[in-house]
Design a protein around this motif. Structure first.
Motif, mmCIF file in Angstrom:
data_model
loop_
_atom_site.group_PDB
_atom_site.id
_atom_site.type_symbol
_atom_site.label_atom_id
_atom_site.label_comp_id
_atom_site.label_asym_id
_atom_site.label_seq_id
_atom_site.Cartn_x
_atom_site.Cartn_y
_atom_site.Cartn_z
ATOM 1 N N LYS A 160 -14.966 -18.692 -26.840
ATOM 2 C CA LYS A 160 -15.196 -17.345 -27.371
ATOM 3 C C LYS A 160 -14.438 -16.312 -26.548
ATOM 4 O O LYS A 160 -13.801 -15.400 -27.108
ATOM 5 C CB LYS A 160 -16.692 -17.033 -27.358
ATOM 6 C CG LYS A 160 -17.036 -15.635 -27.852
ATOM 7 C CD LYS A 160 -18.540 -15.373 -27.785
ATOM 8 C CE LYS A 160 -18.858 -13.950 -28.236
ATOM 9 N NZ LYS A 160 -20.319 -13.670 -28.160
ATOM 10 N N GLN A 167 -11.373 -14.276 -28.452
ATOM 11 C CA GLN A 167 -11.676 -12.896 -28.820
ATOM 12 C C GLN A 167 -11.039 -11.869 -27.885
ATOM 13 O O GLN A 167 -11.141 -10.670 -28.145
ATOM 14 C CB GLN A 167 -13.193 -12.693 -28.857
ATOM 15 C CG GLN A 167 -13.864 -13.496 -29.966
ATOM 16 C CD GLN A 167 -15.319 -13.142 -30.172
ATOM 17 O OE1 GLN A 167 -15.893 -12.357 -29.430
ATOM 18 N NE2 GLN A 167 -15.918 -13.724 -31.196
ATOM 19 N N GLY A 191 -20.962 -20.173 -31.248
ATOM 20 C CA GLY A 191 -19.689 -20.556 -30.640
ATOM 21 C C GLY A 191 -19.400 -22.037 -30.620
ATOM 22 O O GLY A 191 -18.341 -22.455 -30.153
ATOM 23 N N GLY A 249 -11.313 -18.979 -34.214
ATOM 24 C CA GLY A 249 -12.198 -17.839 -34.026
ATOM 25 C C GLY A 249 -11.421 -16.606 -33.647
ATOM 26 O O GLY A 249 -10.227 -16.670 -33.343
#
Length: 482
Positions: A107, A111, A419, A426
């Motif tokens: 994650k 991100q 996650g 992602g």
């Protein structure tokens, strides 16, 4: 006496040279950071950089290709170095690399686009100006078009009906043959449908040629980045040039056609898209994107369909539940094609599709490149190093999914651990066609369960994991109409 001393010196020299070679990558890449840390700061994650030039590619191939136990590649690191923060240093595909193998580390990387950019080991293979390679406004502009064209409800309603004539024809041919290889046949029907929707190609010589060329391209995506005659990468690049030539010919034909001959396909959309200043994509941008999108959607979706056929043959109880869900719909349709809304209403089918793509693990990992030195919980990710987001391990780790290698659609009665489910990636770079992929698998499941019976010819076939996971026999089945 002199001879013994000479022999001893040779032995010592050989051992010293072996030790230098064994630790060379660690000295070259890791030592500068260790020295810098003497003055304070984060440390590199634990791990090994492997041999000069090769890094840990031999270990990677050992687990993925020879031992055929790919999850042991990460398990071995956890046993040797501990869990830590979920990061390990290594050297793979020609680059110093940090492996991220936990939900939180993935994650963080996916991100934090300001610190990690998407980068392939060999950019020319995916197209330097394609959605997979570009950054910033160019990425946003093309991505928004693609999502509108293939991944939103209005587009999916149209695609649902467009898919089915070719699919139902293919299924009838499968039953007439009696025995087929599911991956080979799924690849053909997937290419026929994607070729139609992406570039209005009809079944025939062009699609057959693209099928063969794309096989070569796919093999190069996970190859060692060495572009020399005889290597997988070199062959993949040659195949890609031929693919581009096919689409360039179609592009030139369209540019010289009357505007009334609208195709309403993805290629036409790419040709017409404009930025804020009214500029269109260049020819090479159109070609890079259509070529790369087709290989991404075609290969992964064909593999997902293959796994659907495989897992449903292995789990008759799941197959029976699917028939209970779809037979009433089929009777109501009375020969008509199923609609997008009807597919969406099939709650159990949607769980089955999620479980198929989780266990299929079609994309084992993806790469990012650190654009600056990054500290994560006391660990340093150096600027310029690759980060491998190891999706496969998220989906097969019993800490994330109970009995993870068991095909169990009922696990989707509750949401997965945050996650832990990243089959489509992602962050801002998640797959732009994830709903299209799910839809194609669900439509196949509908037509299979209401109209056909099939069984595996080799239920105990061994597994292959490179370049993509599939049974060694590519799911050979006997199939007939109900």
């Amino acid at each position: 006496m002199i001879e013994m001393e000479t022999t001893d010196l040779v032995v010592v020299g050989v051992l010293a040279l072996a030790g230098l070679l064994w630790w060379w990558n660690d000295y070259w890449y890791a030592l500068p950071f260790r020295l810098r840390r003497c003055r304070g700061g984060a440390k590199l994650p634990p791990g090994s950089m492997g041999l000069p030039f090769l890094g840990e590619m031999l270990a990677f191939l050992w687990y993925f290709k020879l031992l055929r136990r790919p999850d042991e590649f990460i398990d071995a690191k956890r046993r040797k170095y501990g869990d830590g923060v979920g990061l390990y240093r290594t050297h793979l595909f020609g680059s110093p690399t940090i492996i991220a193998c936990t939900p939180s580390t993935n994650k963080f990387v996916l991100q934090t686009e300001s610190s990690f950019r998407m980068e392939w080991p060999f950019k020319e293979l995916v197209g330097p100006t394609s959605l997979a390679a570009v950054e910033g406004a160019s990425h946003t502009r093309v991505r928004s078009l693609i999502i509108r064209a293939i991944n939103q409800p209005n587009a999916l309603r149209k695609i649902t009906l467009m898919l089915q004539p070719r699919l139902t024809t293919a299924l009838k041919l499968w039953s007439e043959k009696g025995r087929i290889r599911a991956y080979e046949e799924a690849r053909k029907v997937t290419l026929a449908n994607i070729g139609k929707y992406f570039a209005s190609f009809e079944p025939g010589h062009v699609l057959d040629t693209l099928d063969e060329l794309y096989k070569g391209v796919v093999h190069g995506l996970r190859a060692y980045p060495l572009d020399l005659p005889g290597t997988d990468l070199h062959y993949a690049l040659q195949c890609r040039k031929k693919v581009v030539a096919i689409f360039r010919e179609e592009l030139e034909r369209r540019k010289n056609c009357d505007a009334s001959e609208a195709k309403n396909d993805l290629m036409e959309g790419l040709m017409q898209i404009k930025d804020e200043e009214g500029n269109r994509l260049t020819d090479i941008e159109v070609l890079d994107n259509i070529v790369t999108l087709l290989v991404a959607g075609y290969t992964s979706t064909a593999l997902a369909k293959m796994w659907a056929i495989y897992y449903l043959a292995k789990t008759p109880d799941v197959l029976e539940k699917l028939r209970d869900e779809h037979m009433p719909i089929a009777k109501k349709l009375n020969g008509d094609f199923i609609t997008y809304e009807e597919i969406a209403s099939c709650k159990y089918t949607n769980k089955v599709v999620e479980e198929i793509i989780r266990l299929g693990n079609i994309s084992a990992f993806t790469f990012r490149t650190a654009t600056k030195d990054v500290d994560y919980k006391g660990c340093k990710i150096p600027k310029g190093w690759k980060v491998a987001c190891w999706f496969r391990y998220l989906h097969t780790n019993p800490e994330n999914f109970e009995d993870p290698l068991c095909f169990n659609p009922d696990r989707w009665n509750i949401a997965p651990k945050p996650g832990s489910y990243l089959v489509f990636g992602g962050g801002p770079r998640s797959c732009a066609g994830n709903m299209l992929a799910r839809l194609q698998v669900a439509v196949l499941v509908h037509h299979l369960v209401v109209g056909y019976r099939w069984k595996l010819v080799n239920p105990n076939a061994g597994m292959l994991y490179l370049p993509n996971p599939k049974p060694a026999d590519e799911v050979e089945i006997d199939i007939c109409e109900i």
